[in-house]
Design an enzyme around this catalytic site. Sequence first.
Site, PDB file in Angstrom:
ATOM      1  N   ASN A 146       0.892  -1.140  -0.110  1.00 22.71           N
ATOM      2  CA  ASN A 146       0.037   0.057  -0.089  1.00 22.71           C
ATOM      3  C   ASN A 146       0.834   1.357   0.087  1.00 22.71           C
ATOM      4  O   ASN A 146       0.637   2.284  -0.722  1.00 22.71           O
ATOM      5  CB  ASN A 146      -1.052  -0.125   1.291  1.00 22.71           C
ATOM      6  CG  ASN A 146      -0.451   0.012   2.455  1.00 22.71           C
ATOM      7  OD1 ASN A 146       0.828  -0.476   2.698  1.00 22.71           O
ATOM      8  ND2 ASN A 146      -1.058   0.696   3.224  1.00 22.71           N
ATOM      9  N   LYS A 169      12.100  -7.995   1.940  1.00 18.99           N
ATOM     10  CA  LYS A 169      11.218  -8.622   1.121  1.00 18.99           C
ATOM     11  C   LYS A 169      10.097  -7.604   0.626  1.00 18.99           C
ATOM     12  O   LYS A 169       9.065  -7.431   1.689  1.00 18.99           O
ATOM     13  CB  LYS A 169      10.693 -10.071   1.985  1.00 18.99           C
ATOM     14  CG  LYS A 169      10.328 -11.064   1.153  1.00 18.99           C
ATOM     15  CD  LYS A 169       9.199 -11.035   0.314  1.00 18.99           C
ATOM     16  CE  LYS A 169       7.811 -10.928   0.698  1.00 18.99           C
ATOM     17  NZ  LYS A 169       6.611 -10.893  -0.373  1.00 18.99           N
ATOM     18  N   PRO A 170      10.162  -7.210  -0.232  1.00 20.27           N
ATOM     19  CA  PRO A 170       8.844  -6.266  -0.732  1.00 20.27           C
ATOM     20  C   PRO A 170       7.688  -7.120  -0.983  1.00 20.27           C
ATOM     21  O   PRO A 170       7.687  -8.410  -1.132  1.00 20.27           O
ATOM     22  CB  PRO A 170       9.303  -5.876  -2.200  1.00 20.27           C
ATOM     23  CG  PRO A 170      10.759  -6.328  -2.288  1.00 20.27           C
ATOM     24  CD  PRO A 170      10.893  -7.460  -1.369  1.00 20.27           C
ATOM     25  N   ALA A 225      -3.483 -10.980  10.299  1.00 20.91           N
ATOM     26  CA  ALA A 225      -3.385 -12.595   9.930  1.00 20.91           C
ATOM     27  C   ALA A 225      -1.955 -13.005   9.765  1.00 20.91           C
ATOM     28  O   ALA A 225      -1.198 -13.886  10.550  1.00 20.91           O
ATOM     29  CB  ALA A 225      -4.156 -13.089   8.959  1.00 20.91           C
ATOM     30  N   LEU A 238      13.709 -17.109  19.043  1.00 17.72           N
ATOM     31  CA  LEU A 238      13.804 -15.998  20.026  1.00 17.72           C
ATOM     32  C   LEU A 238      13.944 -14.646  19.145  1.00 17.72           C
ATOM     33  O   LEU A 238      14.898 -13.921  19.768  1.00 17.72           O
ATOM     34  CB  LEU A 238      14.548 -16.327  21.108  1.00 17.72           C
ATOM     35  CG  LEU A 238      14.281 -17.226  22.008  1.00 17.72           C
ATOM     36  CD1 LEU A 238      15.028 -17.253  23.487  1.00 17.72           C
ATOM     37  CD2 LEU A 238      12.698 -16.752  22.646  1.00 17.72           C
ATOM     38  N   GLU A 244       3.687  -4.148  12.607  1.00 13.91           N
ATOM     39  CA  GLU A 244       2.848  -3.013  12.419  1.00 13.91           C
ATOM     40  C   GLU A 244       1.632  -3.532  11.427  1.00 13.91           C
ATOM     41  O   GLU A 244       1.870  -3.583  10.229  1.00 13.91           O
ATOM     42  CB  GLU A 244       3.764  -1.908  11.536  1.00 13.91           C
ATOM     43  CG  GLU A 244       4.765  -1.154  12.361  1.00 13.91           C
ATOM     44  CD  GLU A 244       4.648  -0.412  13.292  1.00 13.91           C
ATOM     45  OE1 GLU A 244       3.128  -0.084  13.605  1.00 13.91           O
ATOM     46  OE2 GLU A 244       5.293  -0.191  14.272  1.00 13.91           O
ATOM     47  N   CYS A 278      -3.022   2.201   6.397  1.00 19.74           N
ATOM     48  CA  CYS A 278      -3.271   1.615   7.543  1.00 19.74           C
ATOM     49  C   CYS A 278      -3.867   2.569   8.614  1.00 19.74           C
ATOM     50  O   CYS A 278      -4.891   2.155   9.551  1.00 19.74           O
ATOM     51  CB  CYS A 278      -1.771   1.246   8.244  1.00 19.74           C
ATOM     52  SG  CYS A 278      -0.646   2.447   8.276  1.00 19.74           S
ATOM     53  N   GLU A 380     -11.305  -4.440   9.035  1.00 20.45           N
ATOM     54  CA  GLU A 380     -10.629  -3.388   8.574  1.00 20.45           C
ATOM     55  C   GLU A 380     -11.028  -3.294   7.217  1.00 20.45           C
ATOM     56  O   GLU A 380     -10.722  -4.212   6.232  1.00 20.45           O
ATOM     57  CB  GLU A 380      -9.082  -3.469   8.629  1.00 20.45           C
ATOM     58  CG  GLU A 380      -8.092  -2.502   7.914  1.00 20.45           C
ATOM     59  CD  GLU A 380      -6.589  -2.776   7.906  1.00 20.45           C
ATOM     60  OE1 GLU A 380      -6.362  -4.032   7.723  1.00 20.45           O
ATOM     61  OE2 GLU A 380      -5.978  -1.783   8.075  1.00 20.45           O
ATOM     62  N   GLY A 453      -0.744  -4.254  16.847  1.00 23.82           N
ATOM     63  CA  GLY A 453       0.710  -4.459  16.506  1.00 23.82           C
ATOM     64  C   GLY A 453       1.559  -4.222  17.793  1.00 23.82           C
ATOM     65  O   GLY A 453       1.088  -4.076  18.913  1.00 23.82           O
ATOM     66  N   GLU A 457       7.708   2.582  15.213  1.00 22.88           N
ATOM     67  CA  GLU A 457       8.606   2.848  14.003  1.00 22.88           C
ATOM     68  C   GLU A 457       8.744   4.510  14.007  1.00 22.88           C
ATOM     69  O   GLU A 457       7.910   5.080  14.817  1.00 22.88           O
ATOM     70  CB  GLU A 457       8.050   2.406  12.557  1.00 22.88           C
ATOM     71  CG  GLU A 457       8.352   0.963  12.539  1.00 22.88           C
ATOM     72  CD  GLU A 457       7.915   0.197  11.272  1.00 22.88           C
ATOM     73  OE1 GLU A 457       6.816   0.579  10.376  1.00 22.88           O
ATOM     74  OE2 GLU A 457       8.883   0.115  10.667  1.00 22.88           O
TER      75      GLU A 457
END
Length: 476
Positions: A146, A169-170, A225, A238, A244, A278, A380, A453, A457
């Site tokens: 997004n 990883k896009p 999810a 660990l 986010e 978001c 959402e 989350g 950030e």
Amino acid sequence: MQMRIGGTETASLDEAWIEIKNPSTGELVDRVPAGTAEDMARAVDAAGIAFDTWKKKTLRERGMILFRAAEKVREQHKDLARLLTMEQGKPLRESIDEVRGYANILEFYGGISAHQSGETIRLGSAGDCLVVREPLGVCGAIIPWNMPVIIMGWKVGPALLAGNTLVLKPASSTPLTNLNLAKILDEAGLPPGVLNVVTGTGEQAGEALVRHPDVRKISFTGSCATGMRVKELTSHHLKDVTLELGGSDPMIVLNDAHIDHAVEGALRGRFYNAGQTCTAVKRLYVQEGVADIFIQKLKERVSALNVGNGLGPKIDMGPLNSSGQREIISQAVENTRNNQDGKIIEGGCALKGKAYESGYFYRPTLVTDVTPKSPLITEEIFGPVLPVMSVPNLEAAIREANNTRFGLGASVWTTNLHSAKKVFDEVHAGIIWVNRHLTLPPEVPFGGTGGSGIGRENGQDSLDQYSQTKSLFLNW
Ligand code: NAD
Ligand code: MN
């Protein structure tokens, strides 16, 4: 395009590709490798080797590279923005904002490098303690489609400044601008392997990154999810984790608000990026005294929005990013129509006509009188559909606002300081805006509470979360 591992372009070992299509036209923009677990392992190895030298650079040296990259991004912002619109769909103006926002983030972290220092603790006759910060090691960043450019900045800026190396990883539908930005960072002087980009699907490339034993932290932005899945997988070694996730931000408009200002806030808050943000306004609560006039004005503005190909002139809103996203949105509106748990007063269908037939366009939609149990409220909604509810007073608005498992952002529109303070104190969210919504400057820590989350950030917070303290005890 190819992936970037160890500072060079590279193909996937198994020669499978993902096609990137323009969501406005369905045309092929480019293709990228569908990275495998082996590709991911190569990238993590490259990042591991690079870490040994990168961690020894001074903060200032690392900050200077971020500055240089930001400058190059500004020089190339038009081409980068065009590419972003072609793979993501958003209007060119929004892509330009996003690319500039990315440069702002690199400059913020470049600048912060001059202001970092540790702590000393004096313990009397026992001695003195020195507390320093160390990077974590190889980190993994997984990002959504997004806002792929801004979100890359949120991760790359603090992770690299703190001395970590990174494998990114896009999202599988929007890797192209990310690859170009990684190349620019390499050209700005980043040593090979400090930033690697492995393209591919979430199931294959994404999980391989999350599972890799040598990765010390995963910073994930995406759906709830997938976030839960990532949390589960990171528990094995660990790994540190930042999540986010999704939001269902409430916007509260009180009787004493500046109505025209609030109408514009709701318009931008919901329909920016075709609602795929978001912290978009996902539920609007308007106090009874102004509800009718507010809804009337908002409806006028929404019906006048110019929807079309993001590269076209004077476009207010582009398509959704994929046919799948449009299907989810149309289904949600269809369900409301069938279950009568809301009144669709504007939009409510895909756009018709020749200009729209190959893209994933959906009409900006307003739904009033939505019941609290409607999925438009409980889920959402990641698209241009805005549910508007009228509420008798501030207390009721706060109650409804908090009636959710999410807690990302929230806004209140009022001229009364006490009302604003009450919302700030009582609404569950990581950020509360007063007479504003959506803005997330790099200086301000941002993240979710509850189902939205873990971790923050932006700001100093993010830098701290990409490092850990190490204490030195001196018994003189
Ligand atoms: P998504 O969870 O489907 O995908 C996000 C990323 O995770 C993609 O790169 C995907 O390939 C990868 N992925 C998918 N399955 C994976 C797995 N099993 N293991 C590892 N990686 C995997 O999310 P999306 O649909 O791309 O993004 C939309 C969501 O992101 C929305 O819920 C939105 O609210 C959220 N979002 C949150 C923020 C924030 O800062 N809180 C910002 C933007 C978007
Ligand atoms: Mn998804």
